[in-house]
Each structure stands twice: as structure tokens, then as C-alpha cells.
Design a protein around this motif. Sequence first.
Motif, PDB file in Angstrom:
ATOM      1  N   SER A  53      26.152  55.814 160.989  1.00  0.00           N
ATOM      2  CA  SER A  53      26.089  55.053 162.233  1.00  0.00           C
ATOM      3  C   SER A  53      24.810  54.235 162.244  1.00  0.00           C
ATOM      4  CB  SER A  53      26.115  55.980 163.447  1.00  0.00           C
ATOM      5  OG  SER A  53      25.924  55.252 164.650  1.00  0.00           O
ATOM      6  N   SER A  54      24.875  53.072 162.866  1.00  0.00           N
ATOM      7  CA  SER A  54      23.679  52.253 163.014  1.00  0.00           C
ATOM      8  C   SER A  54      22.897  52.594 164.268  1.00  0.00           C
ATOM      9  CB  SER A  54      24.080  50.764 163.059  1.00  0.00           C
ATOM     10  OG  SER A  54      24.942  50.530 164.165  1.00  0.00           O
ATOM     11  N   GLY A  55      23.427  53.531 165.069  1.00  0.00           N
ATOM     12  CA  GLY A  55      22.778  53.870 166.320  1.00  0.00           C
ATOM     13  C   GLY A  55      22.125  55.236 166.299  1.00  0.00           C
ATOM     14  N   THR A  56      22.551  56.106 167.220  1.00  0.00           N
ATOM     15  CA  THR A  56      21.973  57.445 167.348  1.00  0.00           C
ATOM     16  C   THR A  56      22.794  58.454 166.570  1.00  0.00           C
ATOM     17  OG1 THR A  56      21.129  56.931 169.563  1.00  0.00           O
ATOM     18  CG2 THR A  56      21.346  59.260 168.986  1.00  0.00           C
ATOM     19  N   MET A  57      22.121  59.227 165.747  1.00  0.00           N
ATOM     20  CA  MET A  57      22.767  60.304 165.016  1.00  0.00           C
ATOM     21  C   MET A  57      22.449  61.614 165.717  1.00  0.00           C
ATOM     22  SD  MET A  57      24.774  60.700 162.407  1.00  0.00           S
ATOM     23  CE  MET A  57      24.504  59.376 161.232  1.00  0.00           C
ATOM     24  N   ILE A  58      23.509  62.321 166.118  1.00  0.00           N
ATOM     25  CA  ILE A  58      23.340  63.600 166.801  1.00  0.00           C
ATOM     26  C   ILE A  58      23.626  64.716 165.807  1.00  0.00           C
ATOM     27  CG2 ILE A  58      24.225  65.097 168.624  1.00  0.00           C
ATOM     28  CD1 ILE A  58      24.879  62.589 170.218  1.00  0.00           C
ATOM     29  N   THR A  59      22.634  65.552 165.567  1.00  0.00           N
ATOM     30  CA  THR A  59      22.780  66.681 164.661  1.00  0.00           C
ATOM     31  C   THR A  59      22.828  67.956 165.483  1.00  0.00           C
ATOM     32  OG1 THR A  59      21.588  65.551 162.890  1.00  0.00           O
ATOM     33  CG2 THR A  59      21.758  67.942 162.742  1.00  0.00           C
ATOM     34  N   LEU A  60      23.882  68.721 165.305  1.00  0.00           N
ATOM     35  CA  LEU A  60      24.017  69.993 166.006  1.00  0.00           C
ATOM     36  C   LEU A  60      23.286  71.072 165.230  1.00  0.00           C
ATOM     37  CD1 LEU A  60      27.734  69.411 166.865  1.00  0.00           C
ATOM     38  CD2 LEU A  60      25.919  69.665 168.537  1.00  0.00           C
ATOM     39  N   ASP A  61      22.333  71.700 165.866  1.00  0.00           N
ATOM     40  CA  ASP A  61      21.452  72.663 165.214  1.00  0.00           C
ATOM     41  C   ASP A  61      22.258  73.820 164.631  1.00  0.00           C
ATOM     42  OD1 ASP A  61      19.336  74.141 164.353  1.00  0.00           O
ATOM     43  OD2 ASP A  61      18.534  74.597 166.333  1.00  0.00           O
ATOM     44  N   ALA A  62      22.086  74.060 163.321  1.00  0.00           N
ATOM     45  CA  ALA A  62      22.803  75.139 162.637  1.00  0.00           C
ATOM     46  C   ALA A  62      21.928  76.369 162.424  1.00  0.00           C
ATOM     47  CB  ALA A  62      23.318  74.646 161.287  1.00  0.00           C
ATOM     48  N   SER A  63      20.672  76.334 162.890  1.00  0.00           N
ATOM     49  CA  SER A  63      19.750  77.426 162.575  1.00  0.00           C
ATOM     50  C   SER A  63      20.046  78.703 163.347  1.00  0.00           C
ATOM     51  CB  SER A  63      18.305  76.974 162.856  1.00  0.00           C
ATOM     52  OG  SER A  63      18.138  76.650 164.224  1.00  0.00           O
ATOM     53  N   ASN A  64      20.625  78.580 164.538  1.00  0.00           N
ATOM     54  CA  ASN A  64      20.936  79.765 165.340  1.00  0.00           C
ATOM     55  C   ASN A  64      22.267  79.559 166.049  1.00  0.00           C
ATOM     56  OD1 ASN A  64      20.593  82.273 166.580  1.00  0.00           O
ATOM     57  ND2 ASN A  64      19.474  81.402 168.307  1.00  0.00           N
ATOM     58  N   PRO A  65      23.365  79.576 165.309  1.00  0.00           N
ATOM     59  CA  PRO A  65      24.660  79.222 165.901  1.00  0.00           C
ATOM     60  C   PRO A  65      25.129  80.242 166.917  1.00  0.00           C
ATOM     61  CG  PRO A  65      24.975  80.140 163.710  1.00  0.00           C
ATOM     62  CD  PRO A  65      23.487  79.964 163.894  1.00  0.00           C
TER      63      PRO A  65
END
Length: 421
Positions: A53-65
Motif C-alpha cells: 500500500s502507498s498509504g498506512t500499513m496496519i500491522t496486527l501485533d503477533a507478540s501476545n495473541p
Amino acid sequence: MHTPTRNWAGNQEFSFASEVIVTTAGGVTAAMAGFGPVKALGSRHSFNTIADSSGTMITLDASNPAIDLDRARQTVTVSGGARYGDLGAAIQPEGFALTNLASLPHISVAGACATGTHGSGNANPILAASVAALELVTATGAVQQFSRTGDPEMFPGLVVHLGALGVVTSLTLDLVPAFDVRQHVHQRLSFDAVREHFDEIMSSAYSVSLFTDWQRPEFTTVWRKVRVGDLDRHDPAVPFFGAPPASEHLHPLPGLDPLPCTSQLGEPGPAYERLPHFRMAFTPSSGDELQSEYLLPREHAVGAIDALWSLHDRISALVLVGEVRTVAADAFWLSPSHGRDSVALHFTWRPDWPRVRELLPDIEHALAPFDPRPHWGKLFTMARPDVRRCYPHLPRFIELAGRLDPSGRFRNAFLDEFVLG
């Protein structure tokens, strides 16, 4: 200016302007304030630009699912960033398992389901088939709930969504009682044996994978994953259709250290520790590789293998390993195994994209008579019309995307070319 971020393989650099790591649906809604392009990023195991994406990349935190088990319904609800290895380890002590897993336990549940990724086995459909419900943040920031029972008409279009409909913040998955698996490996299975006995070979275990380097007309190894308690009609101590049993642990790539691989030699273990080829505690490789994969009707498996053999000298010069496995049909509109029991032809390539890109059109031409569908998250060169004609429900999906994302916030160049354009 953001720090350049690449995918796991290192062959794609994301072009987003900013990245936000979130843990909740509310965090996703906040990150989507405004009207620019937005995309969710999972475990970064796609090899093309499907997640860019050329805009905002949303990363869902995988460290404490978040992992919420519902014993009565035999389901588990997981946050969007959860990985299969973490999920399997959490539910197995509680007496539950997933029916199917992919080769890598490191991939995210949300990303694998969105791209139609699959495990292996004649009776096992893609990983998305376990999805009973999902929570989706749509283009306006609204949090919406969908389920298989509550939304039966649109649900087949929602689960394998390619990131075109929104950000999946949680999924509810069907579970089965926990089971154990034994993994048996045999070496040097001839193509002739596969030609004569393909159905017997692939139905000989809960999951079967055939590996080859395409140097000789044989599969270097056969990995048979047998569910403990199922009748195993083949004695693992004797040759398997002429292929002798391995006497030591092996890696799918001949000569590599098998330490990152799941346990073999018939040692029983929980399904989540045997159905994948690789162990969660190890990175299976440096990521310095490329991957392609095509799914076609299972009845064409032998013909497709023979067609590829005509290119074996060129394939063997670039491939690290090839894999053949089967997957059951499903009803998801954009699934590569939609409506047909399938065989998957997988290639793990050396990191030489110019030469791989030159070879792929010839591979796709050789497979064209067998109606191949490329894996959405891997590398292919099939033309837009050829990809689009694979999916009879594509117009329904385009209409669904128009309803959930009327302003096109989740669109990108990949989706415009192959799906929505």
C-alpha cells in the motif's frame, strides 16, 4: 520518511508511507482515521505485492495473541496477528486441534486465510475452511461481525478476501479433538510409480507431500503424516511403492540440516508439531528464496508432472525444491481450490528473480491445458484475463468489495490488475 520494510523473502520492499502496530479493533479504527489508502500486513510471507500500500500499513501485533477457547462450541477465537504455531501450542493441552496446517507454523492465521493458503491431504481443504466467524474493520472504521451461519450468502466471499474488504481483527475457528500424528519419510520414489499409483500414494496417509529437485524423474522424498489411530495400510519399515524408508531425519532440501524440521521416523506427536514440515522454534531458512505455486484439478496431476518434466533441465537449474500435495475442494469464491479437489505444484526457487521470471511463462504454458490457478501470495506471470477467468464468482466478489469499501481504501495495484480492475 519511513524505514524501508521488506517481506520475509526480501524480494519485495513495501511502499507504505507509515506503519502502525495495533492490538485491538479499536486500534485499527484509530489508525484508519482519514481517507487515504490502508492495508493490513501479516507475517510478511507473501512473495508479491498483494499486501502493499502507498498509504498506512496496519500491522496486527503477533507478540501476545489473544486466544479464547469455547469448549462448548468447540471453537477458538484468535486475534488477527496470531500465528498457527502459537495457536496449536495453546489449544493442544486443552484437548483440541485444527484439522489442517500449512508447511510453516510461523504464518499468521488472518493472512493465510485471506490468501487461500492450504495444508495437505485428500480430505483436507484450505486453512480458511475452519473459519466460522470473523471480525472486520471496514473502510469507514466500522467494526463488523460476520459468521458462517449468520451470513451464509456472503461468507464464502468474506473469508478468502485478499485484503480487499478490510482489516480482519479476529477469527473464530472450528476445532476437532486433539490427535497425534506419526511422520514417515521414504526416499527416491520414481515418477513411474507416481504415474501408476498416484491416488493410492496420496491417499496413503492423512497428509502426503512429494519432494523433488527435478534433476531426475523421481521424488527425492515422500513425507507421509499418519494420524495415530487411523489404519495405516503401509508398513513404514518396508519400501513404499519401491521407495526405501529413510533411516535418519531429513530436510526437504537434500543435504540441509534437518534440525528445523518436524520429527520423523514414526515418532508420534501432537498434530501441530507434525502436520507442518518445520518447527515453530526455528526459522526454516533465511528467507533467501522465492516461491511459486499452482493448483489444478487433482485428476490432472500426472499429466501436469509429465508436462513439467519436459522443462526439468531449466527448472532444476533454478529450483531449490519442488513439492506436490493435494487439497480438498471448497466453496470460497476466490479460493484456488474452489469447486474442485486439487493438486498443488509448488516451487521454492533460488533468489534469482530475472531468471525465474523468464521461466515462469513456460511453466504456465505447460500447465495451461490443466486449468491452473496461481497461489495469490506467490510469484506468477499469468496474464490478467487468464487469472480472472479462473473464478466464476469474481463478479460477486467485486460487488461485495464495492459495498464494504466503496472508496477503494484497501485497493492496490495487485488487486486492480488481477481482481477488482
